[in-house]
Write an enzyme that holds these catalytic residues in place. Structure first.
Site, short mmCIF file in Angstrom:
data_model
loop_
_atom_site.label_atom_id
_atom_site.label_comp_id
_atom_site.label_asym_id
_atom_site.label_seq_id
_atom_site.Cartn_x
_atom_site.Cartn_y
_atom_site.Cartn_z
N GLU A 1 87.79 29.52 67.58
CA GLU A 1 87.21 29.43 68.46
C GLU A 1 87.70 30.44 69.86
O GLU A 1 86.81 31.44 70.46
CB GLU A 1 86.35 28.21 69.11
N HIS B 1 78.05 17.69 66.77
CA HIS B 1 77.50 18.65 66.47
C HIS B 1 75.94 18.22 66.66
O HIS B 1 74.84 18.63 66.34
CB HIS B 1 76.75 18.61 64.34
#
Ligand SMILES: Cc1ncc(C[n+]2csc(CCOP(=O)(O)OP(=O)(O)O)c2C)c(N)n1
Lengths: 343, 361
Positions: A79, A148
């Protein structure tokens, strides 16, 4: 601005259809990306699994096929790399739109976002803007495993130099995304993932309000609820329940989490005298605290009741078997509205 | 530097002529653990299909890599897994029912990491590699390295995927391990796919070669060959325990199922690949070998089938019986001492939950 030297396959924006089409949020976003790619050759998408797979939520489905792998880039797994290279691309004149696969995985990119992306315009004394959009699916309620279901918006809102927006329905999703990509500022674009399949009427020809404006989505004169993302539908449900009882609940969809559109909120609170702020994120130092502080600064004498917050708790996001109770929903919003009205 | 693929037990079940044959008990133990690992995996997939689990990351095809590594460990060695090391967990003695909790949504962990020297699954790619490094630093400070005392010397075995090699944190871990000569072994299961990204998206050089630039050795082993995997892992761990620093092991294998039960791998890879790898199945070759050696007779097969059946039944009933955490548990486990404000929130929450239950009645 230089034009890209590498030819890309011709691709077209979807024909704008007159009148609205019914789309789930995920498809409205896909359409927004497609139109942005077709409308501006400098727009690029970068992210993990966004090409062949079309992203784990299929938001980028079909875009690599139509625009090629130089414009829709399957990134290595990293990322910091996604955001850091987007910064470099922006410096080179491109308009990258990054996808972070899940909210819990943006943190390896935080260094690039906070120390570089947010500060470059300031450091270059306005000479260089970085038009980078970072799309992140956020929030819980989908029965997912750890990392998540996070709500990281306050970290971004707390960082000067970033815009933070979050749509709550399909029409907004399309237009907020188009505006975010068109903006010269870095934009953190938070997609409420449990609403991805929520359908709504999307009209690509009728613009939504400017992306830094909040919007009254249900009018009322007795109490104001400010919400955003996945909690807007919950607030609307609560407002409809009160409407049946003759109580006027005004619901404001914040849309822009940074900057915050004070004017729309203050106008409402001056009328209703009561405010409830709702978000999934933990309470401490969240957006609710910020909105409450602004309202007491500017509308103290209009308030008939303390500003109340309906939020996630100050715990890590719980195992999914607990999330239904843990997450703020219609019941807790109603409870807060009741308490506000009792004052 | 060349990194030949070490393979001792071929897909045809033939053991390399120069390799000492495992004793019957040892061969059976390796095979049994692979069979049990696969059974955990298939049962979990079935439980997911029945709605009992939200998700399951299958390890089908990676049994030899994990069981081979598992058999190279000593009890005091410490393991840091990703989220796919169900076979490794089995070898460490973690109750397989407890592997299900994370995916059923009853816990964010599932077992006490101190019980079996097997840490919690890590979902954030690469994060565990640095924990392994830090743990190894602790081992060095404890003086538990290079003493020559097999009861004392220990090492860390950390798992990561081929995709994870791209994360900055994994690369920092390599730097630290090398710079400090730490007793850590990086075990990369190169299953060739990171969700939809083939290894070519991550790197131009073979996995094993990547260690070289950091200053330690990388070895490449047939990840579907339990004998070879155990051998290279034993060597790497022994070297770490002796104080010779880190090794990277590339176990070359293939993820035969989709990334998780939510994934649709038909979107990004051809089925023919899967067929190729089915032909290199790690269990089948061991079975052929053991049968040929006369070790796996009917009685042994029957005993194993019975064990498998018992395990399957235990997983099915154990999964459904996994306790749902109490509403207060997130609050109780946030900080060692609950702050007043959090206690107020907990109180508010418990009242809210109780009122909801009242209404439901
Ligand atoms: C920091 C971070 N980014 C993204 C993800 C989403 N994600 C989960 S698994 C995965 C691929 C991992 O591939 P690899 O490391 O090869 O391991 P494998 O799943 O093949 O065992 C990705 C991108 C994540 N879990 N963590």
């Amino acid at each position: 601005m230089s034009t890209p030297a590498v030819p890309t396959p011709p691709a077209q924006a979807d024909e704008p259809v007159a009148g609205p089409v019914r789309l789930p949020i995920a498809h409205a976003l896909n359409r927004g990306l497609r139109d942005a790619l077709a409308g501006d050759d400098r727009v690029m998408l970068i992210g993990e699994d966004i090409g062949r797979l079309g992203g784990v939520f299929r938001v980028t489905d079909g875009l690599q096929k139509d625009f090629g792998d130089l414009r829709v880039v399957d990134s290595p797994l990293g990322e910091a790399g996604i955001v850091g290279s987007a910064i470099g691309l922006a410096m080179a004149g491109y308009r990258p739109v990054c996808e972070i696969q899940f909210d819990g995985f943006v943190f390896p990119a935080m260094n690039q976002i906070i120390t570089q992306l947010a500060k470059y315009r300031h450091r270059s004394e306005g000479a260089v803007s970085l038009p980078v959009v970072i799309r992140i699916p956020v929030g819980g309620g989908i029965g997912a495993i750890e990392h998540h279901s996070e709500s990281p918006e306050a970290y971004f809102a707390h960082t000067a130099g970033l815009r933070v927006v979050s749509p709550s329905n399909a029409h907004e999703a399309y237009h907020l995304l188009r505006e975010s990509i068109a903006s010269d500022d870095p934009v953190i674009f938070l997609e409420p993932k449990r609403s991805y399949w929520l359908k709504g009427d999307v009209d690509t020809t009728v613009a939504a309000p400017a992306f830094d404006r909040a919007q009254v989505v249900h009018p009322g004169d007795d109490v104001t609820i400010v919400a955003y993302g996945a909690l807007v539908p919950a607030a609307l449900k609560a407002a409809q329940q009160y409407a049946e009882e003759g109580v006027g609940v005004e619901v404001i969809d914040l849309r822009s989490l940074s900057p915050i559109d004070d004017a729309t909120i203050l106008e409402s609170v001056r009328r209703t005298g009561r405010l409830v702020v709702a978000h999934e994120a933990s309470r401490t130092a969240g957006l609710g605290a910020e909105v409450a502080a602004r309202v007491q600064d500017e509308a103290f004498y209009s308030l008939e009741a303390p500003v109340l917050r309906v939020t996630g708790y100050d715990t890590p996001y719980p195992a999914s078997r607990l999330e239904e109770d843990w997450l703020p929903g219609v019941d807790r919003i109603v409870d807060a509205v009741d308490r506000s009205l009792e004052h | 530097m060349n990194h030949p693929l070490l393979s001792l037990l071929g897909p045809d079940g033939q053991l390399d002529a120069a390799t000492a044959a495992p004793t019957p008990a040892d061969g059976l133990a390796l095979y049994r653990d692979m069979v049990m690992a696969r059974r955990i995996d298939t049962e979990a997939i079935a439980l997911q299909r029945q709605g009992e689990l939200g998700l399951w990351p299958s390890m089908l095809g990676q049994e030899a890599a994990q069981v081979g590594a598992g058999h190279a460990l000593r009890p005091r060695d410490v393991v840091f897994p990703t989220y796919r090391e169900h076979g490794m967990a089995w070898c460490r003695g973690v109750d397989p029912v407890n592997l299900l909790g994370l995916f059923r949504g009853t816990t964010m962990g599932g077992w006490n990491p101190r019980d079996n020297n097997f840490n919690l699954y890590t979902l954030v790619i690469g994060a565990q590699t640095l924990h392994a490094v830090g743990y190894a630093m602790g081992i060095v400070r404890d003086g538990d390295v290079g003493t020559g005392d097999p009861e004392r010397d220990r090492a860390v075995l950390v798992f990561l995927g081929d995709g994870a090699l791209s994360e900055g944190e994994s690369n920092e871990a390599f730097v630290w391990a090398a710079a400090q000569n730490l007793p850590v072994v990086f075990f990369v299961q190169n299953n060739q796919w990171a969700i939809s990204a083939p290894y070519s998206v991550q790197s131009r050089v073979p996995v094993a070669q990547r260690a070289q630039g950091f200053g330690f050795e990388g070895v490449r082993v047939d990840g579907n060959d339990v004998v070879a995997v155990r051998q290279v892992t034993e060597q790497a761990l022994a070297s770490a325990r002796e104080g010779n620093g880190p090794t990277l092991i590339e176990a070359f294998t293939y993820r035969r199922n989709p990334h998780t039960t939510s994934d649709d791998d038909g979107r990004y890879r051809p089925v023919t690949e899967n067929e190729e790898w089915e032909a290199r199945d790690p269990l089948a070759r061991m079975r052929t070998y053991l049968a040929g050696a006369g070790v796996l007779d009917e009685a042994a097969e029957a005993a194993l089938a019975a064990d498998e059946q018992a395990l399957a039944e235990r997983l099915r009933s154990g999964c459904r019986a996994l306790p749902v955490p109490t509403a207060s548990s997130p609050f109780e486990n946030t900080l060692a001492d609950m702050p007043d404000e959090l206690a107020r929130q907990m109180h508010e929450h418990l009242e809210f939950v109780a009122a909801g239950e009242e209404q439901d009645r």
